[in-house]
Design a protein around this motif. Structure first.
Motif, PDB file in Angstrom:
ATOM      1  N   GLU A 119     -27.619  27.295  -1.028  1.00 21.68           N
ATOM      2  CA  GLU A 119     -26.880  26.619  -2.089  1.00 21.68           C
ATOM      3  C   GLU A 119     -27.767  25.635  -2.859  1.00 21.68           C
ATOM      4  N   SER A 120     -27.232  25.194  -3.986  1.00 23.85           N
ATOM      5  CA  SER A 120     -27.788  24.086  -4.752  1.00 23.85           C
ATOM      6  C   SER A 120     -26.618  23.226  -5.203  1.00 23.85           C
ATOM      7  N   THR A 121     -26.912  21.980  -5.584  1.00 25.32           N
ATOM      8  CA  THR A 121     -25.861  21.101  -6.083  1.00 25.32           C
ATOM      9  C   THR A 121     -25.833  21.181  -7.605  1.00 25.32           C
ATOM     10  N   PHE A 122     -24.691  21.595  -8.140  1.00 24.65           N
ATOM     11  CA  PHE A 122     -24.524  21.755  -9.588  1.00 24.65           C
ATOM     12  C   PHE A 122     -23.525  20.719 -10.106  1.00 24.65           C
ATOM     13  N   GLN A 123     -23.907  20.032 -11.190  1.00 30.39           N
ATOM     14  CA  GLN A 123     -22.935  19.169 -11.867  1.00 30.39           C
ATOM     15  C   GLN A 123     -22.135  20.050 -12.832  1.00 30.39           C
ATOM     16  N   SER A 174     -20.345  15.120  -4.730  1.00 29.95           N
ATOM     17  CA  SER A 174     -20.041  13.755  -5.163  1.00 29.95           C
ATOM     18  C   SER A 174     -19.025  13.783  -6.293  1.00 29.95           C
ATOM     19  N   VAL A 175     -18.271  12.696  -6.419  1.00 33.36           N
ATOM     20  CA  VAL A 175     -17.356  12.489  -7.544  1.00 33.36           C
ATOM     21  C   VAL A 175     -17.616  11.078  -8.059  1.00 33.36           C
ATOM     22  N   LYS A 176     -17.923  10.967  -9.363  1.00 34.62           N
ATOM     23  CA  LYS A 176     -18.316   9.675  -9.900  1.00 34.62           C
ATOM     24  C   LYS A 176     -17.541   9.331 -11.161  1.00 34.62           C
ATOM     25  N   ASN A 197      -9.615   3.446  -6.733  1.00 29.67           N
ATOM     26  CA  ASN A 197      -9.354   3.449  -8.170  1.00 29.67           C
ATOM     27  C   ASN A 197     -10.528   4.078  -8.908  1.00 29.67           C
ATOM     28  N   GLY A 198     -10.224   4.656 -10.075  1.00 32.99           N
ATOM     29  CA  GLY A 198     -11.283   5.222 -10.902  1.00 32.99           C
ATOM     30  C   GLY A 198     -10.967   6.633 -11.338  1.00 32.99           C
ATOM     31  N   MET A 199     -11.320   6.928 -12.582  1.00 34.70           N
ATOM     32  CA  MET A 199     -11.131   8.267 -13.125  1.00 34.70           C
ATOM     33  C   MET A 199     -12.385   9.093 -12.884  1.00 34.70           C
ATOM     34  N   ILE A 200     -12.199  10.312 -12.424  1.00 31.32           N
ATOM     35  CA  ILE A 200     -13.337  11.185 -12.145  1.00 31.32           C
ATOM     36  C   ILE A 200     -13.912  11.715 -13.451  1.00 31.32           C
ATOM     37  N   ASP A 201     -15.177  11.397 -13.715  1.00 36.27           N
ATOM     38  CA  ASP A 201     -15.865  11.884 -14.910  1.00 36.27           C
ATOM     39  C   ASP A 201     -16.948  12.895 -14.592  1.00 36.27           C
ATOM     40  N   TYR A 202     -17.523  12.781 -13.401  1.00 37.53           N
ATOM     41  CA  TYR A 202     -18.606  13.689 -13.021  1.00 37.53           C
ATOM     42  C   TYR A 202     -18.293  14.314 -11.668  1.00 37.53           C
ATOM     43  N   LEU A 203     -18.356  15.619 -11.640  1.00 32.31           N
ATOM     44  CA  LEU A 203     -18.079  16.369 -10.411  1.00 32.31           C
ATOM     45  C   LEU A 203     -19.281  17.220 -10.067  1.00 32.31           C
ATOM     46  N   ASN A 204     -19.796  17.049  -8.842  1.00 25.18           N
ATOM     47  CA  ASN A 204     -20.920  17.853  -8.360  1.00 25.18           C
ATOM     48  C   ASN A 204     -20.464  18.708  -7.187  1.00 25.18           C
TER      49      ASN A 204
END
Length: 241
Positions: A110-114, A156-158, A192-199
């Motif tokens: 695998e690899s980590t993809f945004q 990750s979720v950022k 709290n926080g809205m998810i903007d980036y999903l990897n």
């Protein structure tokens, strides 16, 4: 002459009898000691949080069976290759919850993809790093379908500020490592926080399929939290992440 011979025989018998008694005592003592002690895994040096454990970092140590708890690691393979959640002291028995059972690094295949934001139609706000998610393709004029038969791992979720979304006081990953489903649920509710980036950790074939579906814009992703995440927490294993 006969008296002397009888005396020698009696002395020899006494010595043999004493040796037998002593031998039995030693066997019993060794047996009791082996039953009262147990071998567990300990670090052979101080190890900071976030380090990946190598076999060379670990060794066996015998401890009294009375202090043994089920969370203590007894085999090298149960800890080698995993990451530490908190610092570990030299010589202290290693507990399972202190190492990361849910490795966020991708597997060899695998690899980590945004995932580009424009690829996503909706995403469950309850997902956190280490979770398993299901991916669906959805679009106007197209039947919705599930992309992959198996759930995939969230690396990750950022937020828009590039901050990992989690509960600072009760991090989700620590609750997961402890198998504490109630605390996992609470940490999701309180974060709290809205998810903007999903990897996501994906194989090359999975990414190419996902990219092929979404880059035209007609189809977008629906990212759903999978109950498999809670199943893994209760089992206390990495589930092949």
């Amino acid at each position: 002459m006969r008296k002397r011979r009888n005396a020698i025989i009696s002395l020899t018998a006494a010595v043999l009898s004493a040796s037998l008694v002593y031998g039995i005592y030693e066997l019993q003592r060794v047996h009791m000691e082996s039953e009262e002690m147990i071998a567990v895994i300990v670090p052979n040096r101080f190890i900071g949080a976030g380090e990946r454990l190598q076999e060379s970092d670990l060794e066996y140590k015998t401890v009294p069976q009375a202090v043994y708890v089920p969370d203590m690691v007894m085999k090298l393979e149960e800890a080698a290759g995993k990451e530490t959640i908190i610092p570990l002291g030299k010589g202290e028995p290693l507990l399972l919850w202190k190492v990361d059972e849910f490795r966020l690094q991708p597997k060899r295949s695998e690899s980590t993809f945004q995932i580009p934001k424009e690829y996503i139609r909706s995403i469950s706000n309850g997902i956190r790093a280490g979770d398993k998610v299901l991916l669906y393709a959805s679009g106007e004029g197209h039947p919705s379908e599930r992309l992959f038969s198996a759930a995939v791992t969230v690396a990750s979720v950022k937020s828009s500020g590039n901050v990992e979304i989690d509960n600072i006081e009760n991090p989700n990953l620590i609750s997961r490592a402890e198998g504490n489903k109630e605390q996992m649920y609470a940490s999701r509710r309180e974060a709290n926080g809205m998810i903007d980036y999903l990897n996501l950790n994906l194989t090359e074939e999975q990414w190419l399929l996902l990219d092929g579906y979404c880059k035209g814009g007609a189809l977008k992703l629906v990212v759903a939290y999978s109950p498999e995440s809670l199943d893994l927490a209760g089992a206390g294993e990495d589930g092949g992440l």
